[in-house]
Scaffold this motif. Structure first.
Motif, short mmCIF file in Angstrom:
data_model
loop_
_atom_site.label_atom_id
_atom_site.label_comp_id
_atom_site.label_asym_id
_atom_site.label_seq_id
_atom_site.Cartn_x
_atom_site.Cartn_y
_atom_site.Cartn_z
N GLN A 54 38.61 51.41 34.61
CA GLN A 54 37.40 50.98 33.91
C GLN A 54 37.76 50.25 32.62
N SER A 55 38.93 49.63 32.61
CA SER A 55 39.42 49.00 31.38
C SER A 55 38.62 47.75 31.01
N CYS A 56 38.02 47.10 32.02
CA CYS A 56 37.23 45.89 31.73
C CYS A 56 36.19 45.70 32.83
N GLU A 57 35.35 44.68 32.68
CA GLU A 57 34.27 44.47 33.64
C GLU A 57 34.80 44.16 35.04
N HIS A 58 36.08 43.70 35.13
CA HIS A 58 36.66 43.36 36.43
C HIS A 58 37.37 44.54 37.07
N GLU A 59 37.39 45.68 36.38
CA GLU A 59 38.18 46.84 36.80
C GLU A 59 39.64 46.43 37.03
N GLY A 60 40.08 45.45 36.24
CA GLY A 60 41.49 45.06 36.27
C GLY A 60 41.82 43.87 37.16
N PHE A 61 40.92 43.52 38.08
CA PHE A 61 41.21 42.44 39.03
C PHE A 61 40.12 41.37 39.01
N ILE A 62 40.51 40.09 38.96
CA ILE A 62 39.47 39.06 39.08
C ILE A 62 39.23 38.69 40.53
N LEU A 63 40.19 38.95 41.40
CA LEU A 63 39.99 38.64 42.81
C LEU A 63 40.65 39.69 43.66
N SER A 64 40.00 40.07 44.74
CA SER A 64 40.68 40.89 45.74
C SER A 64 40.08 40.57 47.09
N PHE A 65 40.95 40.34 48.06
CA PHE A 65 40.50 39.96 49.40
C PHE A 65 41.19 40.80 50.45
N PHE A 66 40.43 41.15 51.47
CA PHE A 66 41.00 41.65 52.71
C PHE A 66 41.39 40.41 53.50
N LEU A 67 42.66 40.25 53.81
CA LEU A 67 43.12 39.03 54.47
C LEU A 67 43.11 39.14 55.99
N GLY A 68 43.30 40.35 56.50
CA GLY A 68 43.26 40.49 57.95
C GLY A 68 44.03 41.70 58.42
N ASN A 69 43.79 42.08 59.68
CA ASN A 69 44.56 43.18 60.26
C ASN A 69 45.81 42.62 60.93
N ILE A 70 46.61 43.50 61.52
CA ILE A 70 47.88 43.09 62.12
C ILE A 70 47.69 41.97 63.14
N CYS A 146 45.50 31.61 44.98
CA CYS A 146 46.50 30.73 44.31
C CYS A 146 45.93 30.19 43.01
N GLU A 147 44.69 29.71 43.07
CA GLU A 147 44.08 29.12 41.87
C GLU A 147 43.92 30.16 40.77
N ALA A 148 43.52 31.39 41.16
CA ALA A 148 43.36 32.46 40.16
C ALA A 148 44.71 32.83 39.56
N SER A 149 45.74 32.84 40.39
CA SER A 149 47.08 33.18 39.92
C SER A 149 47.60 32.13 38.95
N ILE A 150 47.40 30.86 39.29
CA ILE A 150 47.86 29.77 38.43
C ILE A 150 47.10 29.82 37.10
N GLN A 151 45.79 30.05 37.19
CA GLN A 151 44.93 30.04 36.00
C GLN A 151 45.26 31.19 35.05
N THR A 152 45.53 32.39 35.60
CA THR A 152 45.79 33.56 34.75
C THR A 152 47.27 33.70 34.39
N GLY A 153 48.15 33.06 35.17
CA GLY A 153 49.57 33.28 35.00
C GLY A 153 50.02 34.61 35.60
N ASN A 154 49.11 35.30 36.29
CA ASN A 154 49.43 36.58 36.93
C ASN A 154 49.83 36.35 38.38
N PRO A 155 50.64 37.25 38.93
CA PRO A 155 51.06 37.07 40.33
C PRO A 155 49.95 37.37 41.32
N ILE A 156 50.14 36.91 42.57
CA ILE A 156 49.33 37.39 43.69
C ILE A 156 50.03 38.64 44.18
N MET A 157 49.28 39.75 44.21
CA MET A 157 49.87 41.02 44.63
C MET A 157 49.34 41.39 46.00
N PHE A 158 50.21 42.00 46.80
CA PHE A 158 49.79 42.44 48.14
C PHE A 158 49.85 43.95 48.23
#
Ligand code: ZN
Length: 158
Positions: A54-70, A146-158
């Motif tokens: 609850q550190s910020c309005e984003h709960e720490g993440f600006i983006l999170s996606f389910f990309l797919g199953n196996i 990718c755009e969010a990562s470039i904009q924030t300078g933060n990595p894409i995490m899996f």
């Protein structure tokens, strides 16, 4: 069992997050994850995790996606291999860092790698007339990550 991806917001780094319970022990690991220094007790980790959620309005993440199953990740891999054909490796990051299996977690791509990944994703999206709906959704989500990562300078995490 599936593949998810996240990009952290910059609120903590920018000093916009709620005050940490032990501010002098807050640090970031090499992937940009907020961590505690010293030898934290279980209670201290719990307080840290509670703060983080609850550190910020984003709960720490600006983006999170389910990309797919196996299955979907396997299909996307086959699709990309067919698309690159005999022309050589046109999608090395997508194939070797993102879609290499359908359940990897705990790894990450730096914002620098995200810039290179964005070029691969744009190449695929240029062929959008041959993409099925679910493929289009996947590559559009990758583009946003990718755009969010470039904009924030933060990595894409899996
Ligand atoms: Zn935030």
């Amino acid at each position: 069992m599936a593949l998810d991806a996240f990009v952290r917001c910059t609120c903590i780094r920018d000093g916009k997050a709620k005050p940490h319970p032990f501010p002098d022990r807050l640090t970031f690991d090499e992937s940009g994850d907020p961590m505690l220094t010293g030898d934290p007790t279980e209670d201290e980790w719990e307080a840290h995790d509670h703060w983080l959620a609850q550190s910020c309005e984003h709960e720490g993440f600006i983006l999170s996606f389910f990309l797919g199953n196996i299955t979907k990740v396997g299909n996307l891999r086959s699709f990309l291999r067919a698309l690159q054909g005999s022309l050589g490796p046109r999608f090395p990051i997508l194939l070797e860092k993102v879609l290499y299996d359908g359940t990897h977690t705990g790894d990450w791509l730096s914002s620098k790698a995200s810039a290179a990944l964005l070029k691969e994703v744009d190449t695929v999206l240029h062929s959008s007339d041959i993409l099925a709906e679910s493929e289009k959704e996947f590559f559009t989500n990758m583009k946003l990550l990718c755009e969010a990562s470039i904009q924030t300078g933060n990595p894409i995490m899996f």
